[in-house]
Design an enzyme around this catalytic site. Structure first.
Site, PDB file in Angstrom:
ATOM      1  N   ILE A  12       0.817  -1.217   0.000  1.00 33.83           N
ATOM      2  CA  ILE A  12       0.000   0.000   0.000  1.00 33.83           C
ATOM      3  C   ILE A  12       0.854   1.272   0.000  1.00 33.83           C
ATOM      4  CG2 ILE A  12      -0.303   0.020   2.540  1.00 33.83           C
ATOM      5  CD1 ILE A  12      -3.186   1.053   1.942  1.00 33.83           C
ATOM      6  N   ALA A  13       1.976   1.242   0.725  1.00 29.38           N
ATOM      7  CA  ALA A  13       2.788   2.463   0.826  1.00 29.38           C
ATOM      8  C   ALA A  13       3.462   2.775  -0.506  1.00 29.38           C
ATOM      9  CB  ALA A  13       3.828   2.306   1.936  1.00 29.38           C
ATOM     10  N   TYR A  45      -2.538  -9.368   2.866  1.00 31.20           N
ATOM     11  CA  TYR A  45      -3.094 -10.238   3.910  1.00 31.20           C
ATOM     12  C   TYR A  45      -3.892  -9.481   4.969  1.00 31.20           C
ATOM     13  CZ  TYR A  45      -0.263 -13.682   1.627  1.00 31.20           C
ATOM     14  OH  TYR A  45       0.251 -14.519   0.675  1.00 31.20           O
ATOM     15  N   ALA A  46      -3.947  -8.136   4.852  1.00 28.80           N
ATOM     16  CA  ALA A  46      -4.664  -7.364   5.879  1.00 28.80           C
ATOM     17  C   ALA A  46      -6.131  -7.781   5.888  1.00 28.80           C
ATOM     18  CB  ALA A  46      -4.527  -5.871   5.611  1.00 28.80           C
ATOM     19  N   GLU A 115     -12.278  -2.898  16.711  1.00 27.84           N
ATOM     20  CA  GLU A 115     -11.198  -3.804  17.137  1.00 27.84           C
ATOM     21  C   GLU A 115     -10.635  -3.318  18.467  1.00 27.84           C
ATOM     22  OE1 GLU A 115      -8.366  -4.502  13.940  1.00 27.84           O
ATOM     23  OE2 GLU A 115      -9.988  -4.581  12.491  1.00 27.84           O
ATOM     24  N   ASP A 222      14.201  -5.974   5.180  1.00 27.84           N
ATOM     25  CA  ASP A 222      15.321  -5.577   4.313  1.00 27.84           C
ATOM     26  C   ASP A 222      15.589  -4.068   4.366  1.00 27.84           C
ATOM     27  OD1 ASP A 222      15.149  -8.217   3.584  1.00 27.84           O
ATOM     28  OD2 ASP A 222      14.392  -7.852   1.570  1.00 27.84           O
ATOM     29  N   HIS A 243       0.218 -10.423  17.388  1.00 27.65           N
ATOM     30  CA  HIS A 243      -1.244 -10.450  17.267  1.00 27.65           C
ATOM     31  C   HIS A 243      -1.743 -11.557  18.176  1.00 27.65           C
ATOM     32  CE1 HIS A 243      -5.282 -10.545  15.734  1.00 27.65           C
ATOM     33  NE2 HIS A 243      -5.028  -9.483  14.981  1.00 27.65           N
ATOM     34  N   ARG A 290      -3.864  -4.734  22.030  1.00 29.58           N
ATOM     35  CA  ARG A 290      -3.244  -6.013  21.694  1.00 29.58           C
ATOM     36  C   ARG A 290      -2.157  -6.492  22.643  1.00 29.58           C
ATOM     37  NH1 ARG A 290      -2.763  -5.583  15.265  1.00 29.58           N
ATOM     38  NH2 ARG A 290      -5.008  -5.685  15.074  1.00 29.58           N
ATOM     39  N   HIS A 351       3.553  -9.975  14.437  1.00 24.61           N
ATOM     40  CA  HIS A 351       2.595  -9.443  13.475  1.00 24.61           C
ATOM     41  C   HIS A 351       3.032  -8.123  12.854  1.00 24.61           C
ATOM     42  CE1 HIS A 351      -1.357  -8.744  11.749  1.00 24.61           C
ATOM     43  NE2 HIS A 351      -1.495  -7.615  12.420  1.00 24.61           N
ATOM     44  N   ARG A 386       0.917  -0.289  18.494  1.00 25.24           N
ATOM     45  CA  ARG A 386       0.033   0.232  17.431  1.00 25.24           C
ATOM     46  C   ARG A 386      -1.431  -0.102  17.718  1.00 25.24           C
ATOM     47  NH1 ARG A 386      -2.044  -2.152  12.457  1.00 25.24           N
ATOM     48  NH2 ARG A 386      -1.130  -4.097  13.179  1.00 25.24           N
TER      49      ARG A 386
HETATM   50  P1  FAD Z   1       4.095  -4.428   2.364  1.00 28.38           P
HETATM   51  O1  FAD Z   1       2.669  -4.435   1.977  1.00 28.38           O
HETATM   52  O2  FAD Z   1       4.555  -5.547   3.198  1.00 28.38           O
HETATM   53  O3  FAD Z   1       4.981  -4.390   1.045  1.00 28.38           O
HETATM   54  C1  FAD Z   1       6.383  -4.545   1.126  1.00 28.38           C
HETATM   55  C2  FAD Z   1       6.941  -4.608  -0.279  1.00 28.38           C
HETATM   56  O4  FAD Z   1       8.347  -4.419  -0.247  1.00 28.38           O
HETATM   57  C3  FAD Z   1       6.707  -5.917  -1.012  1.00 28.38           C
HETATM   58  O5  FAD Z   1       6.350  -5.625  -2.341  1.00 28.38           O
HETATM   59  C4  FAD Z   1       8.079  -6.585  -0.979  1.00 28.38           C
HETATM   60  O6  FAD Z   1       8.326  -7.479  -2.033  1.00 28.38           O
HETATM   61  C5  FAD Z   1       8.963  -5.361  -1.092  1.00 28.38           C
HETATM   62  N1  FAD Z   1      10.335  -5.576  -0.643  1.00 28.38           N
HETATM   63  C6  FAD Z   1      10.774  -5.793   0.616  1.00 28.38           C
HETATM   64  N2  FAD Z   1      12.106  -5.935   0.627  1.00 28.38           N
HETATM   65  C7  FAD Z   1      12.527  -5.795  -0.637  1.00 28.38           C
HETATM   66  C8  FAD Z   1      13.796  -5.858  -1.273  1.00 28.38           C
HETATM   67  N3  FAD Z   1      14.930  -6.107  -0.591  1.00 28.38           N
HETATM   68  N4  FAD Z   1      13.857  -5.678  -2.607  1.00 28.38           N
HETATM   69  C9  FAD Z   1      12.737  -5.448  -3.334  1.00 28.38           C
HETATM   70  N5  FAD Z   1      11.512  -5.400  -2.785  1.00 28.38           N
HETATM   71  C10 FAD Z   1      11.408  -5.558  -1.460  1.00 28.38           C
HETATM   72  N6  FAD Z   1      -2.998  -3.317   9.114  1.00 28.38           N
HETATM   73  C11 FAD Z   1      -4.154  -2.600   9.178  1.00 28.38           C
HETATM   74  O7  FAD Z   1      -4.115  -1.372   9.259  1.00 28.38           O
HETATM   75  N7  FAD Z   1      -5.337  -3.241   9.127  1.00 28.38           N
HETATM   76  C12 FAD Z   1      -5.460  -4.592   9.039  1.00 28.38           C
HETATM   77  O8  FAD Z   1      -6.547  -5.127   8.970  1.00 28.38           O
HETATM   78  C13 FAD Z   1      -4.267  -5.354   9.007  1.00 28.38           C
HETATM   79  N8  FAD Z   1      -4.309  -6.715   8.957  1.00 28.38           N
HETATM   80  C14 FAD Z   1      -3.146  -7.409   8.813  1.00 28.38           C
HETATM   81  C15 FAD Z   1      -3.200  -8.799   8.667  1.00 28.38           C
HETATM   82  C16 FAD Z   1      -2.043  -9.521   8.419  1.00 28.38           C
HETATM   83  C17 FAD Z   1      -2.120 -11.011   8.263  1.00 28.38           C
HETATM   84  C18 FAD Z   1      -0.804  -8.846   8.355  1.00 28.38           C
HETATM   85  C19 FAD Z   1       0.459  -9.600   8.087  1.00 28.38           C
HETATM   86  C20 FAD Z   1      -0.736  -7.474   8.537  1.00 28.38           C
HETATM   87  C21 FAD Z   1      -1.900  -6.747   8.765  1.00 28.38           C
HETATM   88  N9  FAD Z   1      -1.869  -5.373   8.941  1.00 28.38           N
HETATM   89  C22 FAD Z   1      -3.037  -4.664   9.022  1.00 28.38           C
HETATM   90  C23 FAD Z   1      -0.611  -4.646   8.801  1.00 28.38           C
HETATM   91  C24 FAD Z   1      -0.529  -4.055   7.382  1.00 28.38           C
HETATM   92  O9  FAD Z   1      -1.081  -4.970   6.477  1.00 28.38           O
HETATM   93  C25 FAD Z   1       0.896  -3.767   6.973  1.00 28.38           C
HETATM   94  O10 FAD Z   1       1.543  -3.037   7.975  1.00 28.38           O
HETATM   95  C26 FAD Z   1       0.923  -2.936   5.705  1.00 28.38           C
HETATM   96  O11 FAD Z   1       0.164  -3.566   4.712  1.00 28.38           O
HETATM   97  C27 FAD Z   1       2.353  -2.744   5.233  1.00 28.38           C
HETATM   98  O12 FAD Z   1       2.319  -2.151   3.974  1.00 28.38           O
HETATM   99  P2  FAD Z   1       3.686  -1.713   3.292  1.00 28.38           P
HETATM  100  O13 FAD Z   1       3.316  -1.107   1.992  1.00 28.38           O
HETATM  101  O14 FAD Z   1       4.465  -0.909   4.241  1.00 28.38           O
HETATM  102  O15 FAD Z   1       4.493  -3.084   3.099  1.00 28.38           O
HETATM  103  C1  SIN Z   2      -6.688  -7.732  12.327  1.00 28.06           C
HETATM  104  O1  SIN Z   2      -7.498  -7.762  11.412  1.00 28.06           O
HETATM  105  O2  SIN Z   2      -6.872  -8.200  13.436  1.00 28.06           O
HETATM  106  C2  SIN Z   2      -5.381  -7.071  12.061  1.00 28.06           C
HETATM  107  C3  SIN Z   2      -5.583  -5.633  12.113  1.00 28.06           C
HETATM  108  C4  SIN Z   2      -4.265  -4.943  12.241  1.00 28.06           C
HETATM  109  O3  SIN Z   2      -3.217  -5.560  12.292  1.00 28.06           O
HETATM  110  O4  SIN Z   2      -4.310  -3.710  12.314  1.00 28.06           O
END
Ligand code: FAD
Ligand code: SIN
Length: 531
Positions: A12-13, A45-46, A115, A222, A243, A290, A351, A386
């Site tokens: 997402i970021a 997976y969120a 939540e 990384d 979690h 949590r 988590h 968080r």
């Molecule tokens: P990510 O979505 O993890 O993306 C990381 C990216 O970086 C990937 O594309 C990966 O391939 C790339 N990358 C990493 N290292 C390298 C490298 N060395 N070289 C090239 N590419 C690289 N948060 C909420 O707010 N609500 C929720 O309901 C929620 N539920 C969750 C449920 C689960 C099961 C999990 C695991 C997390 C959940 N979270 C939730 C947390 C949230 O999903 C994450 O914190 C958030 O999606 C992180 O987004 P991001 O863009 O920072 O990283």
């Molecule tokens: C969950 O759905 O319980 C995860 C939500 C989160 O990590 O913020």
């Protein structure tokens, strides 16, 4: 390769940032690199959803700010909390405009979930697969912007700075600059130099440092490790969020999450004797923040000698459950659990990383021209713990802010020439992968057994010694064999483990997610630990 904006990570970021800069600067090139397939991210997976003040009749900015500050246990940066909460709804509206769909009730209003730690219902969700829906919308939108190139299966190894031009760089060097990255192209097995004007790290979390985690295989810290090696600032790594309710399935990794929204809808935690134990630990019961719920479960498991507790949903109403949580219902059925007949076995799992690359209010890191957003960043929002569903929100708010800042910066920047190509002279092909895979298992055991939900000084000291050995052995490998993603990830996870242990060792108190039985009280010093 040269690119104006280099984005590492397609969660997402990274995708939110890329979309915004590409639209604002259509004549400039935006490159998004990901080490796996573009949708293999924590984002996908969120489950529970994205928090935001949506219903003025029941909610307010003040309430969301207050809930975030309470969860953060004294360490949140208040100004940052205000920014995220107040700008959040605007960012959520944008992703809705880009095509993400959130569930609505019969009146056509958004159906808001609840939540742990939230005082009101404020979580927008798409069934129990919110992240998958948001990732889908972002990937589709990316395709409409011709100046974005999305490159899969390239592993970023290191940041290029003055160090690669032969200068001595230390933690005290004030003007470290980022010129791009070295990346291992997994199709050709060659290390390529990518030059950029602006670089954004959106590399996600580090749950893979632990044996049991909800995070997919890509979550190996990384970005944090690379910034640390480049002498950038990292903070608050000791605050690893466990979690409370991952599905207990021995031998399965990553662990399948049972979203906290299930407890928000009435799910109750039971111990081995069928007793609802949360009222004994906190007046908010199953919806306490949590850290409190995870510690309560840990304590119940230790008392009873079991490896899990139960989440009871039998009273919740089949139709409603399947409507909100179809994925969880099916997953449980697939392993023989009908959640309407049997309680779900659950246990805590690593988590989320609350700390990370230290950034300011525009996502700027301590290294020039390098931004960080999403889970790899430490913005000050989460403090010591968080609040649920605040991380998707934080990622959107800070990728927007990094975009605003970097489009001002980019026109004044140029590519750094004379960057030397990566040299792997003297290295050979690895003879046995066991040296890497076994070290990874050892690292995960050390972190889970000594640096988990409950810590002690002796355990931290032990972890430090074990990590020293793993570090030495892995550095020897790194110098002698050709790079592979497995080796790079192991090396990065060892660095992350070291930073978690270091932060935990410095924090002589118990606060939020860091609980040390040798220092059970909170100290009066409210400090971030910067490494
Ligand atoms: P990510 O979505 O993890 O993306 C990381 C990216 O970086 C990937 O594309 C990966 O391939 C790339 N990358 C990493 N290292 C390298 C490298 N060395 N070289 C090239 N590419 C690289 N948060 C909420 O707010 N609500 C929720 O309901 C929620 N539920 C969750 C449920 C689960 C099961 C999990 C695991 C997390 C959940 N979270 C939730 C947390 C949230 O999903 C994450 O914190 C958030 O999606 C992180 O987004 P991001 O863009 O920072 O990283
Ligand atoms: C969950 O759905 O319980 C995860 C939500 C989160 O990590 O913020």
């Amino acid at each position: 390769m040269q690119t104006d904006f280099l984005v590492i990570g397609s969660g997402i970021a990274g995708l939110t940032y890329a979309l915004k800069v590409a639209a604002a600067k259509p004549y400039l090139k935006v490159t998004v690199i990901t080490k796996a397939h573009s949708d293999e991210t924590n984002t996908k997976y969120a489950q529970g959803g994205i928090a935001g003040v949506w219903d003025d009749a029941t909610d307010s900015f003040d309430k969301h700010i207050e809930d975030t500050l309470i969860a953060g246990d004294g360490l949140c940066h208040k100004k940052i909390v205000e920014i995220v909460v107040k700008e959040g709804p605007g960012r959520i509206k944008e992703i809705i405009e880009w095509g993400a769909e959130f569930d609505k009730d019969a009146d056509g209003d958004y159906s808001l979930g609840k939540e742990g730690g939230h005082s009101v219902h404020r979580i927008l969700h798409h069934k129990d697969i919110t992240g998958q829906e948001m990732e889908r919308a972002l990937i589709e939108k990316i395709q409409s912007l011709p100046n974005i190139e999305l490159i899969n299966h390239c592993f970023v190894v290191d940041i290029i700075t003055q160090h690669h031009l032969g200068f001595l760089i230390t933690k005290s060097t004030l003007d470290i600059e980022c010129y791009g990255v070295y990346m291992l192209n997994l199709q050709t097995n060659e290390i390529e130099t990518v030059l950029s004007k602006v670089t954004v790290f959106a590399t996600g979390g580090n749950g893979q440092a632990y044996r049991t985690t909800t995070n997919p295989k890509i979550a190996t810290g990384d970005g944090v490790a690379m910034v640390y090696r480049a002498k950038g600032r990292i903070e608050n790594m000791e605050f690893i969020q466990f979690h409370p309710t991952a599905l207990y399935e021995p031998g399965v990794s990553p662990s399948f999450l049972i979203t906290e929204a299930v407890r928000g809808d009435g799910g109750i935690l039971l111990n081995k004797d069928g007793q609802a134990f949360m009222p004994r630990y906190d007046e908010r019961k199953d919806l306490a923040p949590r850290d409190i719920v995870a510690r309560a479960i840990d304590s119940e498991m230790k008392i009873s000698g079991t490896e899990h507790v139960y989440l009871d949903c039998r009273h919740m109403g089949k139709e409603k459950f399947i409507h909100h949580f179809p994925n969880i219902y099916q997953k449980c059925l697939s392993i023989g659990i009908d959640v309407m007949q049997q309680p779900i076995p659950v246990a805590p799992a690593a988590h989320y990383s609350c700390g990370g690359i230290k950034t300011d209010e525009f996502g700027r890191t301590s290294i020039k021209n390098l931004y960080a957003c999403g889970e790899c960043a430490s913005t000050g929002l989460h403090g010591a713990n968080r609040l649920a569903s605040n991380s998707l929100l934080e990622a959107m708010v800070f990728s927007h802010r990094a975009y605003l800042d970097s489009i001002q910066l980019v026109d004044g920047l140029s590519y750094k020439e004379q960057i030397p190509a990566w040299s792997d002279t003297g290295t050979t092909d690895p003879k046995e992968m066991i040296l890497i895979t076994q070290s990874l298992k050892e690292l995960q055991s050390v972190m889970s057994d000594y640096v988990g939900i409950v810590r002690t000084d002796v355990r931290l000291e032990r972890a430090n010694k074990r990590l020293d050995l793993l570090f030495t052995e892995t550095e020897e490998l790194y110098k002698s064999i050709r790079l592979s993603p497995q080796l790079c990830e192991l090396r990065n996870l060892i660095t992350v483990g070291y930073l978690i242990v270091k932060g935990a060792g410095f924090r002589k108190e118990s606060r939020g997610l860091h609980f040390n039985t040798d220092h059970p009280e909170k100290s009066k010093l409210l400090e971030n630990i910067i490494l």
